[in-house]
Scaffold this motif. Structure first.
Motif, PDB file in Angstrom:
ATOM      1  N   ARG A 256       0.916  -1.237  -0.252  1.00 11.93           N
ATOM      2  CA  ARG A 256       0.043  -0.251  -0.026  1.00 11.93           C
ATOM      3  C   ARG A 256       0.729   1.354  -0.030  1.00 11.93           C
ATOM      4  NH1 ARG A 256      -2.868  -3.966  -0.143  1.00 11.93           N
ATOM      5  NH2 ARG A 256      -2.350  -3.601  -2.200  1.00 11.93           N
ATOM      6  N   ALA A 257       2.154   1.161   0.910  1.00  9.45           N
ATOM      7  CA  ALA A 257       2.892   2.290   0.751  1.00  9.45           C
ATOM      8  C   ALA A 257       3.506   2.743  -0.527  1.00  9.45           C
ATOM      9  CB  ALA A 257       4.153   2.230   1.781  1.00  9.45           C
ATOM     10  N   ASN A 258       3.945   1.489  -1.298  1.00  6.69           N
ATOM     11  CA  ASN A 258       4.387   1.636  -2.753  1.00  6.69           C
ATOM     12  C   ASN A 258       3.449   2.212  -3.549  1.00  6.69           C
ATOM     13  OD1 ASN A 258       7.024   0.710  -1.708  1.00  6.69           O
ATOM     14  ND2 ASN A 258       6.473  -1.080  -2.140  1.00  6.69           N
ATOM     15  N   GLU A 259       2.100   1.820  -3.319  1.00  5.39           N
ATOM     16  CA  GLU A 259       1.182   2.168  -4.258  1.00  5.39           C
ATOM     17  C   GLU A 259       0.845   3.704  -4.203  1.00  5.39           C
ATOM     18  OE1 GLU A 259      -2.227  -0.215  -3.584  1.00  5.39           O
ATOM     19  OE2 GLU A 259      -1.428  -1.839  -4.409  1.00  5.39           O
ATOM     20  N   ALA A 260       0.747   4.154  -2.902  1.00  4.94           N
ATOM     21  CA  ALA A 260       0.581   5.491  -2.508  1.00  4.94           C
ATOM     22  C   ALA A 260       1.789   6.371  -2.997  1.00  4.94           C
ATOM     23  CB  ALA A 260       0.507   5.948  -0.962  1.00  4.94           C
ATOM     24  N   ALA A 261       2.878   6.078  -3.125  1.00  4.78           N
ATOM     25  CA  ALA A 261       4.031   6.432  -3.648  1.00  4.78           C
ATOM     26  C   ALA A 261       4.070   6.730  -4.998  1.00  4.78           C
ATOM     27  CB  ALA A 261       5.557   5.941  -3.135  1.00  4.78           C
ATOM     28  N   ALA A 262       3.563   5.714  -5.560  1.00  5.31           N
ATOM     29  CA  ALA A 262       3.549   5.798  -7.311  1.00  5.31           C
ATOM     30  C   ALA A 262       2.607   6.838  -7.488  1.00  5.31           C
ATOM     31  CB  ALA A 262       3.233   4.489  -7.815  1.00  5.31           C
ATOM     32  N   GLU A 263       1.279   6.857  -6.553  1.00  2.01           N
ATOM     33  CA  GLU A 263       0.148   7.900  -6.997  1.00  2.01           C
ATOM     34  C   GLU A 263       0.750   9.251  -6.701  1.00  2.01           C
ATOM     35  OE1 GLU A 263      -4.161   8.980  -5.052  1.00  2.01           O
ATOM     36  OE2 GLU A 263      -3.156   7.376  -4.284  1.00  2.01           O
TER      37      GLU A 263
ATOM     38  N   ASN B 154       3.717  10.535  -7.048  1.00  3.32           N
ATOM     39  CA  ASN B 154       4.686  10.625  -8.196  1.00  3.32           C
ATOM     40  C   ASN B 154       3.991  10.811  -9.461  1.00  3.32           C
ATOM     41  OD1 ASN B 154       7.165  10.278  -6.870  1.00  3.32           O
ATOM     42  ND2 ASN B 154       7.076   8.274  -7.217  1.00  3.32           N
ATOM     43  N   ALA B 155       2.776  10.292  -9.491  1.00  2.84           N
ATOM     44  CA  ALA B 155       1.995  10.616 -10.710  1.00  2.84           C
ATOM     45  C   ALA B 155       1.101  11.788 -10.723  1.00  2.84           C
ATOM     46  CB  ALA B 155       1.097   9.179 -11.081  1.00  2.84           C
ATOM     47  N   ALA B 156       0.757  12.337  -9.528  1.00  4.06           N
ATOM     48  CA  ALA B 156      -0.207  13.425  -9.524  1.00  4.06           C
ATOM     49  C   ALA B 156       0.264  14.725  -9.852  1.00  4.06           C
ATOM     50  CB  ALA B 156      -0.367  13.510  -7.806  1.00  4.06           C
ATOM     51  N   THR B 157      -0.708  15.268 -10.592  1.00  3.71           N
ATOM     52  CA  THR B 157      -0.360  16.761 -11.104  1.00  3.71           C
ATOM     53  C   THR B 157      -1.092  17.666 -10.231  1.00  3.71           C
ATOM     54  OG1 THR B 157      -2.557  16.380 -12.351  1.00  3.71           O
ATOM     55  CG2 THR B 157      -0.566  15.698 -13.562  1.00  3.71           C
ATOM     56  N   LEU B 158      -1.792  17.390  -9.627  1.00  4.27           N
ATOM     57  CA  LEU B 158      -2.520  18.339  -8.441  1.00  4.27           C
ATOM     58  C   LEU B 158      -1.788  18.210  -6.992  1.00  4.27           C
ATOM     59  CD1 LEU B 158      -6.352  17.901  -9.263  1.00  4.27           C
ATOM     60  CD2 LEU B 158      -4.758  19.640 -10.038  1.00  4.27           C
ATOM     61  N   ASP B 159      -1.343  19.510  -6.547  1.00  4.86           N
ATOM     62  CA  ASP B 159      -0.713  19.349  -5.307  1.00  4.86           C
ATOM     63  C   ASP B 159      -1.514  18.696  -4.291  1.00  4.86           C
ATOM     64  OD1 ASP B 159       1.283  20.549  -6.264  1.00  4.86           O
ATOM     65  OD2 ASP B 159       0.791  22.805  -5.793  1.00  4.86           O
ATOM     66  N   ASN B 160      -2.711  18.870  -3.959  1.00  4.21           N
ATOM     67  CA  ASN B 160      -3.667  18.448  -2.919  1.00  4.21           C
ATOM     68  C   ASN B 160      -3.660  16.918  -3.159  1.00  4.21           C
ATOM     69  OD1 ASN B 160      -5.175  18.550  -5.241  1.00  4.21           O
ATOM     70  ND2 ASN B 160      -6.945  18.853  -4.005  1.00  4.21           N
ATOM     71  N   VAL B 161      -3.568  16.392  -4.340  1.00  7.62           N
ATOM     72  CA  VAL B 161      -3.647  14.730  -4.375  1.00  7.62           C
ATOM     73  C   VAL B 161      -2.240  14.471  -4.028  1.00  7.62           C
ATOM     74  CG1 VAL B 161      -3.848  13.153  -6.189  1.00  7.62           C
ATOM     75  CG2 VAL B 161      -5.395  14.939  -6.223  1.00  7.62           C
ATOM     76  N   ARG B 162      -1.176  14.988  -4.347  1.00  8.40           N
ATOM     77  CA  ARG B 162       0.339  14.533  -4.297  1.00  8.40           C
ATOM     78  C   ARG B 162       0.399  14.416  -2.514  1.00  8.40           C
ATOM     79  NH1 ARG B 162       2.579  18.177  -6.476  1.00  8.40           N
ATOM     80  NH2 ARG B 162       2.743  17.513  -8.533  1.00  8.40           N
ATOM     81  N   GLU B 163       0.020  15.616  -2.097  1.00 11.38           N
ATOM     82  CA  GLU B 163       0.078  15.639  -0.559  1.00 11.38           C
ATOM     83  C   GLU B 163      -0.561  14.572   0.081  1.00 11.38           C
ATOM     84  OE1 GLU B 163      -1.086  19.702   0.493  1.00 11.38           O
ATOM     85  OE2 GLU B 163       0.716  20.607  -0.891  1.00 11.38           O
ATOM     86  N   ARG B 164      -1.866  14.369  -0.122  1.00  9.25           N
ATOM     87  CA  ARG B 164      -2.741  13.213   0.183  1.00  9.25           C
ATOM     88  C   ARG B 164      -2.115  11.983   0.012  1.00  9.25           C
ATOM     89  NH1 ARG B 164      -7.348  12.002  -2.999  1.00  9.25           N
ATOM     90  NH2 ARG B 164      -5.801  10.361  -3.985  1.00  9.25           N
ATOM     91  N   ALA B 165      -1.554  11.636  -1.102  1.00  9.33           N
ATOM     92  CA  ALA B 165      -0.984  10.306  -1.397  1.00  9.33           C
ATOM     93  C   ALA B 165       0.440  10.381  -0.359  1.00  9.33           C
ATOM     94  CB  ALA B 165      -0.600  10.237  -2.919  1.00  9.33           C
ATOM     95  N   LEU B 166       1.143  11.514  -0.257  1.00  7.43           N
ATOM     96  CA  LEU B 166       2.384  11.351   0.260  1.00  7.43           C
ATOM     97  C   LEU B 166       1.987  11.100   2.043  1.00  7.43           C
ATOM     98  CD1 LEU B 166       4.337  14.045  -1.100  1.00  7.43           C
ATOM     99  CD2 LEU B 166       4.996  11.694  -1.278  1.00  7.43           C
ATOM    100  N   ARG B 167       0.780  11.624   2.461  1.00  4.73           N
ATOM    101  CA  ARG B 167       0.543  11.396   3.942  1.00  4.73           C
ATOM    102  C   ARG B 167       0.108   9.875   3.998  1.00  4.73           C
ATOM    103  NH1 ARG B 167      -2.290  16.129   3.104  1.00  4.73           N
ATOM    104  NH2 ARG B 167      -4.282  15.174   2.845  1.00  4.73           N
ATOM    105  N   SER B 168      -0.630   9.496   2.991  1.00  5.29           N
ATOM    106  CA  SER B 168      -0.859   7.838   3.032  1.00  5.29           C
ATOM    107  C   SER B 168       0.351   7.120   2.872  1.00  5.29           C
ATOM    108  CB  SER B 168      -1.798   7.692   1.749  1.00  5.29           C
ATOM    109  OG  SER B 168      -2.104   6.263   1.539  1.00  5.29           O
TER     110      SER B 168
END
Length: 80
Positions: free
Chosen positions: A11-18, A20-34
């Protein structure tokens, strides 16, 4: 490794991939928190597994010592 560690790590690896692929800051930040949360859970699962293994080894050592002690008591002649 335990299934819990593998699950959390995946799950952590999936969140990291998400992230890296995010174009929106809030989506990237959420994925990094995850990712951070999943990694913390994976670390705890790994530590619990190590603690259980240590406890198992200690328990087996105590049982062997007790068995040896009991065997020594039985083999000693009784003195009255």
């Amino acid at each position: 490794m335990s299934q819990n560690f593998e699950f959390y790590n995946t799950r952590a690896n999936e969140a990291a991939a998400e992230a890296n692929a995010a174009t929106l800051d809030n989506v990237r930040e959420r994925a990094l928190r995850s990712e951070t949360a999943w990694r913390e859970m994976a670390d705890r699962a790994k530590q619990m597994e190590a603690d259980r293994e240590t406890a198992r080894v200690d328990r087996e050592k105590r049982q062997a010592e007790l068995a040896a002690s009991e065997a020594a008591e039985i083999s000693e002649p009784l003195t009255a």
